[in-house]
Design an enzyme around this catalytic site. Structure first.
Site, mmCIF file in Angstrom:
data_model
loop_
_atom_site.group_PDB
_atom_site.id
_atom_site.type_symbol
_atom_site.label_atom_id
_atom_site.label_comp_id
_atom_site.label_asym_id
_atom_site.label_seq_id
_atom_site.Cartn_x
_atom_site.Cartn_y
_atom_site.Cartn_z
ATOM 1 N N GLY A 1 -32.272 -0.770 71.686
ATOM 2 C CA GLY A 1 -33.284 0.274 71.550
ATOM 3 C C GLY A 1 -34.063 0.152 70.254
ATOM 4 O O GLY A 1 -34.314 1.152 69.580
ATOM 5 N N GLY A 2 -34.481 -1.085 69.904
ATOM 6 C CA GLY A 2 -35.078 -1.318 68.601
ATOM 7 C C GLY A 2 -36.578 -1.427 68.570
ATOM 8 O O GLY A 2 -37.126 -2.025 67.642
ATOM 9 N N ASP B 1 -33.163 -2.790 80.195
ATOM 10 C CA ASP B 1 -32.529 -1.470 80.287
ATOM 11 C C ASP B 1 -31.061 -1.642 79.943
ATOM 12 O O ASP B 1 -30.386 -2.515 80.489
ATOM 13 C CB ASP B 1 -32.698 -0.914 81.701
ATOM 14 C CG ASP B 1 -32.260 0.543 81.828
ATOM 15 O OD1 ASP B 1 -31.230 0.917 81.234
ATOM 16 O OD2 ASP B 1 -32.939 1.305 82.545
ATOM 17 N N ASN C 1 -27.805 1.546 69.383
ATOM 18 C CA ASN C 1 -28.757 2.609 69.073
ATOM 19 C C ASN C 1 -29.419 3.195 70.320
ATOM 20 O O ASN C 1 -29.825 4.356 70.323
ATOM 21 C CB ASN C 1 -29.829 2.069 68.125
ATOM 22 C CG ASN C 1 -30.956 3.047 67.902
ATOM 23 O OD1 ASN C 1 -30.785 4.078 67.269
ATOM 24 N ND2 ASN C 1 -32.136 2.723 68.428
ATOM 25 N N SER D 1 -24.350 11.061 66.659
ATOM 26 C CA SER D 1 -25.141 12.256 66.356
ATOM 27 C C SER D 1 -24.257 13.353 65.795
ATOM 28 O O SER D 1 -23.070 13.451 66.119
ATOM 29 C CB SER D 1 -25.827 12.769 67.638
ATOM 30 O OG SER D 1 -26.446 14.025 67.406
ATOM 31 N N TYR E 1 -25.249 15.304 76.366
ATOM 32 C CA TYR E 1 -25.610 14.406 75.272
ATOM 33 C C TYR E 1 -24.529 14.427 74.190
ATOM 34 O O TYR E 1 -24.078 13.372 73.718
ATOM 35 C CB TYR E 1 -26.953 14.830 74.687
ATOM 36 C CG TYR E 1 -27.413 14.011 73.506
ATOM 37 C CD1 TYR E 1 -28.067 12.799 73.688
ATOM 38 C CD2 TYR E 1 -27.208 14.463 72.198
ATOM 39 C CE1 TYR E 1 -28.503 12.046 72.601
ATOM 40 C CE2 TYR E 1 -27.634 13.721 71.114
ATOM 41 C CZ TYR E 1 -28.278 12.511 71.323
ATOM 42 O OH TYR E 1 -28.695 11.773 70.242
ATOM 43 N N ALA F 1 -21.430 15.263 74.483
ATOM 44 C CA ALA F 1 -20.193 14.681 75.006
ATOM 45 C C ALA F 1 -20.212 13.158 74.883
ATOM 46 O O ALA F 1 -19.202 12.530 74.537
ATOM 47 C CB ALA F 1 -19.995 15.094 76.462
ATOM 48 N N LYS G 1 -21.923 11.332 72.695
ATOM 49 C CA LYS G 1 -21.859 10.924 71.289
ATOM 50 C C LYS G 1 -20.451 11.131 70.725
ATOM 51 O O LYS G 1 -19.967 10.327 69.913
ATOM 52 C CB LYS G 1 -22.899 11.692 70.463
ATOM 53 C CG LYS G 1 -24.339 11.359 70.848
ATOM 54 C CD LYS G 1 -24.634 9.867 70.735
ATOM 55 C CE LYS G 1 -26.090 9.534 70.971
ATOM 56 N NZ LYS G 1 -26.398 8.102 70.781
#
Length: 248
Positions: free
Chosen positions: A17-18, A65, A92, A145, A158, A160, A162
């Site tokens: 995800g860069g 993906d 990421n 997070s 979300y 859960a 992390k």
């Protein structure tokens, strides 16, 4: 008894995800340290295209993906063919959530868990198999997070995922037994597409309640990730919070 060997600084880092936001900041920061970078996202951005043009021998990027398991395996093979063995990974890539749990469909919950937890775990396994066979040692940084530690409405699934990744960080560090340093960096909220779902008012409230008086930025997070990739910190299995003190 022989002295344990220090894990060398990263020389070739795979950042998922860069292509924008925090991921792009991490790519730029890593390149500035002289390391090579492989990165992917569902689509490439003008910013990453520019880096490819400027540093063609130092970066490899392709659309992918994170949920594409065969594609992930092929990406590692293609990236290492161009850049050489990959010795470090930054997980990421993730998707956000913008709905109360009561109103989140089972299909959406499944999608969030698949993208933010299952896929990174599978991809990490693919990376470790590559790195173990090519270099034997390395470093892993999971971007998680503050949501994993504190409750925020509208982010149940979300959070859960992390929290699951933080737990996996500790266990994987134990499993790898010094061959890989595995840590998490848990940012607080910062201005991004993902946090925009909270709305200006909620973000303003979080900012006011933060001891530093401001939200974190990708530029605040990058030095912490950099240290975990390049320095001899001897930190392993840890979750490092970067949130301006909002969680204290």
């Amino acid at each position: 008894m022989s002295e344990p060997t220090t894990i060398p600084a990263a020389s070739c880092v795979l950042i998922t995800g860069g292509t924008k936001g925090l991921g792009l900041e991490l790519v730029r920061d890593t390149l500035e340290r002289g390391a090579k970078v492989a990165t992917f996202s569902r689509s490439l951005t003008p910013e990453i295209e520019q880096l490819l043009a400027e540093k063609p021998d130092q970066i490899y990027a392709a659309p992918l993906d994170i949920n594409d398991e065969p594609g992930g395996k092929a990406f590692i093979k293609q990236a290492s063919a161009k850049l050489g063995p990959i010795d470090s990974l930054v997980n990421n890539a993730a998707i956000g959530q913008d709905s109360m749990h009561l109103h989140t469909s089972p299909e959406r919950i499944e999608q969030i868990i698949q993208t933010n937890l299952t896929a990174p775990l599978i991809f990490t396994r693919q990376f470790i198999r590559h790195a173990m066979s090519k270099v034997g040692r390395g470093r892993i940084v999971n971007v998680t997070s503050i949501c994993a530690q504190r409750g925020y409405s509208g982010l149940v699934a979300y959070s859960a995922t992390k929290g699951g990744l933080d737990s996996a960080t500790r266990t994987l560090a134990r499993e790898m037994h010094g061959r890989f340093m595995v840590n998490s960096v848990a940012p607080g909220f910062f201005a991004s597409e993902m946090s925009s779902v909270l709305g200006t008012e909620q973000l303003s409230t979080i900012s006011r309640r933060t001891p530093s008086g401001r939200l974190v930025t990708p530029a605040n997070i990058a030095p912490v990730v950099r240290s975990l990739l390049f320095d001899d910190t001897n930190m392993n299995g840890q979750v490092i919070v970067v949130d301006g003190g909002g969680s204290i």
